[in-house]
Design an enzyme around this catalytic site. Structure first.
Site, PDB file in Angstrom:
ATOM      1  N   LYS A  44      36.043  30.257  45.764  1.00 16.77           N
ATOM      2  CA  LYS A  44      36.543  29.086  45.027  1.00 16.77           C
ATOM      3  C   LYS A  44      37.961  29.441  44.582  1.00 16.77           C
ATOM      4  O   LYS A  44      38.169  30.131  43.591  1.00 16.77           O
ATOM      5  CB  LYS A  44      35.642  28.825  43.802  1.00 16.77           C
ATOM      6  CG  LYS A  44      35.612  27.395  43.331  1.00 16.77           C
ATOM      7  CD  LYS A  44      36.947  26.856  42.836  1.00 16.77           C
ATOM      8  CE  LYS A  44      37.298  27.321  41.453  1.00 16.77           C
ATOM      9  NZ  LYS A  44      38.667  26.875  41.041  1.00 16.77           N
ATOM     10  N   GLU A  98      38.876  40.972  37.052  1.00 13.11           N
ATOM     11  CA  GLU A  98      40.298  41.340  36.952  1.00 13.11           C
ATOM     12  C   GLU A  98      40.943  40.306  36.046  1.00 13.11           C
ATOM     13  O   GLU A  98      41.122  39.153  36.448  1.00 13.11           O
ATOM     14  CB  GLU A  98      40.958  41.302  38.338  1.00 13.11           C
ATOM     15  CG  GLU A  98      40.478  42.346  39.305  1.00 13.11           C
ATOM     16  CD  GLU A  98      41.030  43.731  38.994  1.00 13.11           C
ATOM     17  OE1 GLU A  98      41.996  43.841  38.202  1.00 13.11           O
ATOM     18  OE2 GLU A  98      40.477  44.697  39.520  1.00 13.11           O
ATOM     19  N   CYS A 109      49.723  39.095  36.335  1.00 12.28           N
ATOM     20  CA  CYS A 109      48.819  39.705  35.350  1.00 12.28           C
ATOM     21  C   CYS A 109      49.429  40.964  34.781  1.00 12.28           C
ATOM     22  O   CYS A 109      49.210  41.305  33.634  1.00 12.28           O
ATOM     23  CB  CYS A 109      47.484  40.015  36.006  1.00 12.28           C
ATOM     24  SG  CYS A 109      47.661  40.989  37.503  1.00 12.28           S
ATOM     25  N   GLU A 149      48.672  36.743  26.051  1.00 12.09           N
ATOM     26  CA  GLU A 149      49.309  36.654  27.361  1.00 12.09           C
ATOM     27  C   GLU A 149      50.013  35.303  27.483  1.00 12.09           C
ATOM     28  O   GLU A 149      49.411  34.268  27.207  1.00 12.09           O
ATOM     29  CB  GLU A 149      48.238  36.777  28.448  1.00 12.09           C
ATOM     30  CG  GLU A 149      48.816  36.865  29.830  1.00 12.09           C
ATOM     31  CD  GLU A 149      47.738  36.976  30.902  1.00 12.09           C
ATOM     32  OE1 GLU A 149      46.714  36.269  30.785  1.00 12.09           O
ATOM     33  OE2 GLU A 149      47.928  37.742  31.855  1.00 12.09           O
TER      34      GLU A 149
HETATM   35  P1  NAD Z   1      41.889  30.856  34.806  1.00  6.73           P
HETATM   36  O1  NAD Z   1      40.969  31.837  34.169  1.00  6.73           O
HETATM   37  O2  NAD Z   1      42.228  29.634  34.078  1.00  6.73           O
HETATM   38  O3  NAD Z   1      41.294  30.384  36.210  1.00  6.73           O
HETATM   39  C1  NAD Z   1      40.941  31.324  37.203  1.00  6.73           C
HETATM   40  C2  NAD Z   1      39.947  30.672  38.132  1.00  6.73           C
HETATM   41  O4  NAD Z   1      38.746  30.396  37.411  1.00  6.73           O
HETATM   42  C3  NAD Z   1      40.389  29.337  38.717  1.00  6.73           C
HETATM   43  O5  NAD Z   1      39.973  29.267  40.064  1.00  6.73           O
HETATM   44  C4  NAD Z   1      39.644  28.324  37.870  1.00  6.73           C
HETATM   45  O6  NAD Z   1      39.398  27.098  38.502  1.00  6.73           O
HETATM   46  C5  NAD Z   1      38.347  29.057  37.616  1.00  6.73           C
HETATM   47  N1  NAD Z   1      37.599  28.617  36.435  1.00  6.73           N
HETATM   48  C6  NAD Z   1      38.052  27.967  35.340  1.00  6.73           C
HETATM   49  N2  NAD Z   1      37.049  27.761  34.464  1.00  6.73           N
HETATM   50  C7  NAD Z   1      35.933  28.294  35.017  1.00  6.73           C
HETATM   51  C8  NAD Z   1      34.579  28.430  34.602  1.00  6.73           C
HETATM   52  N3  NAD Z   1      34.166  27.971  33.428  1.00  6.73           N
HETATM   53  N4  NAD Z   1      33.712  29.073  35.411  1.00  6.73           N
HETATM   54  C9  NAD Z   1      34.112  29.579  36.591  1.00  6.73           C
HETATM   55  N5  NAD Z   1      35.381  29.472  37.053  1.00  6.73           N
HETATM   56  C10 NAD Z   1      36.282  28.843  36.276  1.00  6.73           C
HETATM   57  O7  NAD Z   1      43.187  31.700  35.220  1.00  6.73           O
HETATM   58  P2  NAD Z   1      44.505  31.146  35.913  1.00  6.73           P
HETATM   59  O8  NAD Z   1      45.274  30.389  34.895  1.00  6.73           O
HETATM   60  O9  NAD Z   1      44.173  30.514  37.210  1.00  6.73           O
HETATM   61  O10 NAD Z   1      45.259  32.509  36.254  1.00  6.73           O
HETATM   62  C11 NAD Z   1      45.991  33.224  35.345  1.00  6.73           C
HETATM   63  C12 NAD Z   1      45.177  34.351  34.751  1.00  6.73           C
HETATM   64  O11 NAD Z   1      44.741  35.229  35.791  1.00  6.73           O
HETATM   65  C13 NAD Z   1      45.983  35.217  33.818  1.00  6.73           C
HETATM   66  O12 NAD Z   1      45.207  35.538  32.687  1.00  6.73           O
HETATM   67  C14 NAD Z   1      46.251  36.458  34.637  1.00  6.73           C
HETATM   68  O13 NAD Z   1      46.520  37.615  33.885  1.00  6.73           O
HETATM   69  C15 NAD Z   1      44.995  36.575  35.416  1.00  6.73           C
HETATM   70  N6  NAD Z   1      45.198  37.421  36.588  1.00  6.73           N
HETATM   71  C16 NAD Z   1      44.658  38.674  36.601  1.00  6.73           C
HETATM   72  C17 NAD Z   1      44.892  39.511  37.690  1.00  6.73           C
HETATM   73  C18 NAD Z   1      44.328  40.905  37.745  1.00  6.73           C
HETATM   74  O14 NAD Z   1      44.270  41.464  38.835  1.00  6.73           O
HETATM   75  N7  NAD Z   1      43.913  41.478  36.635  1.00  6.73           N
HETATM   76  C19 NAD Z   1      45.674  39.066  38.758  1.00  6.73           C
HETATM   77  C20 NAD Z   1      46.223  37.778  38.690  1.00  6.73           C
HETATM   78  C21 NAD Z   1      45.967  36.956  37.605  1.00  6.73           C
END
Ligand code: NAD
Length: 499
Positions: A182, A257, A291, A390
């Site tokens: 997804k 992650e 991230c 963040e």
């Molecule tokens: P997000 O948590 O809002 O969304 C991530 C994914 O989760 C999306 O596909 C979203 O549709 C899905 N999602 C949202 N609500 C959900 C739920 N209740 N259940 C299951 N899935 C759900 O994050 P984002 O805004 O897309 O990305 C940014 C974040 O990702 C930042 O916090 C960043 O630090 C983190 N990130 C971490 C890494 C790492 O390797 N540690 C790498 C890249 C990004």
């Protein structure tokens, strides 16, 4: 819908399929806000179809019967396919999230290395090992098998869509799992095209890699589904906690992650020009949407003034513009809500007493609604919101320290633990920093470097588990311990045999 909008469907069992629902998601180019693609907003029934296809594929001899060396060949084919389509994939990434083409092209050119690397590991550690045991005169032996979990449910964010998906897909396939992905609702297209390419141009069996685009509810339907064996999530800490709860309810393995608030620490003996470059690389590259962003810069008080002058000068020179233009150094943030989030944090920083040394505004001369200037906040206290939460945008908080002990204390004084960097010529100091800072990645005189063979992941609220390296493969296989008794003599039936 305008005719230049490309319409995509779900990708399940090796083909595009229509969603059971009516809702669709428009994909915009954040540079100018133009809608260029449309994908379905996947339903729980779509997720169920995809999990069923992945389960069926997992149990088919065509997949389960593959030798490790066959999977290595397949991973190499995937790598070759990526290489052949790297430019197209890079352009898709840029159109989805506005990241610079000059970053995405090199990223797509090395993406295949993740599949080649895990292909090699398939041979080296994916097949288990024998164990020496003291036994009945050599009549008993034990060995360990590595077996795939089964169906992996993977949820990914929008900032590096295919790279972060590949950090999961490559080890998952190497270990013999099947996959339901997804992708983020902001960046669903590249995963759909990727699945289509792998099906058309490699021997990947149908149903092994399925893609269901959709918003958070689609992700929640995946984590709720009882038919998974493992969840792999990259995204925010808040959603990561929800994903972990669902994994707990279904009692399946999970790797997370999550976010970061990484310290980038400058000592007076550092090469200051190099360190300023490292700070820029840490927080302005990718418009700060990484991230591992070095969003807290801790600077020794003796070089604070000189550093802030240099950084604000350099920030002022950054060329904002069209992310497809090779001259552009910073593109827009990925979508309007994210722009609002970034702006909200800049305002919160100023309200709490930080000084805006540069940026913080939308530049007039650029199209769309997603550009924000590179932003430097100084006189920041580590307890302020901008130093603790963040932001995920091009905003750096500059904090001063007076001693090495204070720098280490400040570096650790945050809930996250994804990455950290130190800039110094004193390698003993660097080593003390490496040992004392609780983060999954530490750079010494560098920033923002990753590789397929080096583990990446978080301490504290930045996650559970590791991606990349042999550690990344271990997240995708079960361990089975097998005992053979050739003597055929059972010992005392009322005691545990400890060999
Ligand atoms: P997000 O948590 O809002 O969304 C991530 C994914 O989760 C999306 O596909 C979203 O549709 C899905 N999602 C949202 N609500 C959900 C739920 N209740 N259940 C299951 N899935 C759900 O994050 P984002 O805004 O897309 O990305 C940014 C974040 O990702 C930042 O916090 C960043 O630090 C983190 N990130 C971490 C890494 C790492 O390797 N540690 C790498 C890249 C990004």
């Amino acid at each position: 819908m305008p005719s230049d909008v490309t319409t995509y469907e779900l990708f399940i069992d090796g083909e595009f399929r229509e969603s059971s629902g009516e809702e669709r998601i428009d994909v915009e180019f954040p540079y100018d806000g133009e809608v260029w693609a449309s994908v379905p907003d996947g339903t729980a029934a779509d997720i169920d179809d995809a999990v069923t296809a992945a389960r069926t594929a997992f149990e088919e001899p065509e997949w389960l019967g593959l030798e490790a060396s066959d999977r290595r060949e397949l991973l190499n084919e995937i790598a070759d396919t990526i290489d052949a389509h790297a430019s197209e994939l890079a352009e898709l990434e840029t159109r989805q999230n506005g990241k610079l083409l000059r970053e995405m092209e090199p990223q797509m050119n090395v993406l295949g290395d993740w599949f080649r690397y895990y292909g090699r590991l398939t041979d080296e550690i994916g097949d288990g090992r024998t164990v020496n045991v003291e036994n009945k005169d050599g009549q008993m032996f034990n060995y360990v098998r590595h077996e795939p979990y089964g169906v992996v449910g993977a949820i990914t964010p929008w900032n590096s869509p295919l790279l972060l998906a590949s950090w999961k897909l490559a080890p998952a396939l190497a270990a013999g799992n099947t996959f339901v992905h997804k992708p983020s609702e902001e960046t669903p297209v590249s995963a759909l095209r990727f699945a289509e390419l792998l099906t058309a141009e490699t021997s990947l069996p149908d149903g092994v890699y399925n893609v269901v685009p959709g918003a958070g509810a689609t992700g929640a339907a995946l984590t709720d589904h009882g038919g998974l064996d493992k969840l792999a999530f990259t995204g925010s800490t808040a959603v990561g906690r929800e994903v972990a709860k669902k994994a707990g309810e279904n009692l399946i393995k999970v790797s997370l992650e999550l976010g970061g608030k990484s310290p980038n620490v400058l000592f007076p003996d550092a090469d200051l020009d190099d360190a300023v470059n490292g700070v820029m690389k840490g927080v302005f590259a990718a418009t700060g949407q990484t991230c591992m962003a070095g969003s807290r810069v801790l600077v020794h008080e003796d070089i604070h003034e000189e550093f802030v002058d240099l950084l604000t000068d350099r920030a002022g020179d950054i060329k904002l513009g069209d992310p497809r233009d090779p001259e552009t150094e910073m593109g827009p943030v990925a979508f309007r809500d994210q722009w609002e989030t970034v702006k909200h944090y800049v305002d919160a920083g100023v309200e709490e007493g930080a000084r805006l040394a540069f940026g913080g505004e939308m530049p007039d001369e650029l199209p769309g609604e997603c550009f924000i200037q590179p932003t430097v906040l100084v006189d920041v206290d580590n307890g302020m919101t901008v130093a603790q939460e963040e932001i995920f945008g091009p905003v750096v908080s500059v904090i001063t320290f007076g001693s090495e002990e204070e720098a280490i204390e400040l570096a650790n004084d945050v809930d996250f633990g994804l990455a950290a960097a130190i800039w110094t010529q004193d390698m003993q100091r660097a080593n003390r920093f490496v040992e004392s800072v609780r983060a999954g990645t530490i750079w010494v005189n560098e920033y923002r470097v990753v590789a397929p063979n080096s583990p990446f992941g978080g301490y504290k609220d930045s996650g559970i588990g590791r991606e990349n390296g042999p550690e990344g493969l271990k997240e995708y296989y079960q361990v089975k311990s097998v005992w053979y008794d050739h003597a055929g003599e059972v010992g005392d039936p009322f005691s545990l045999d400890v060999e």
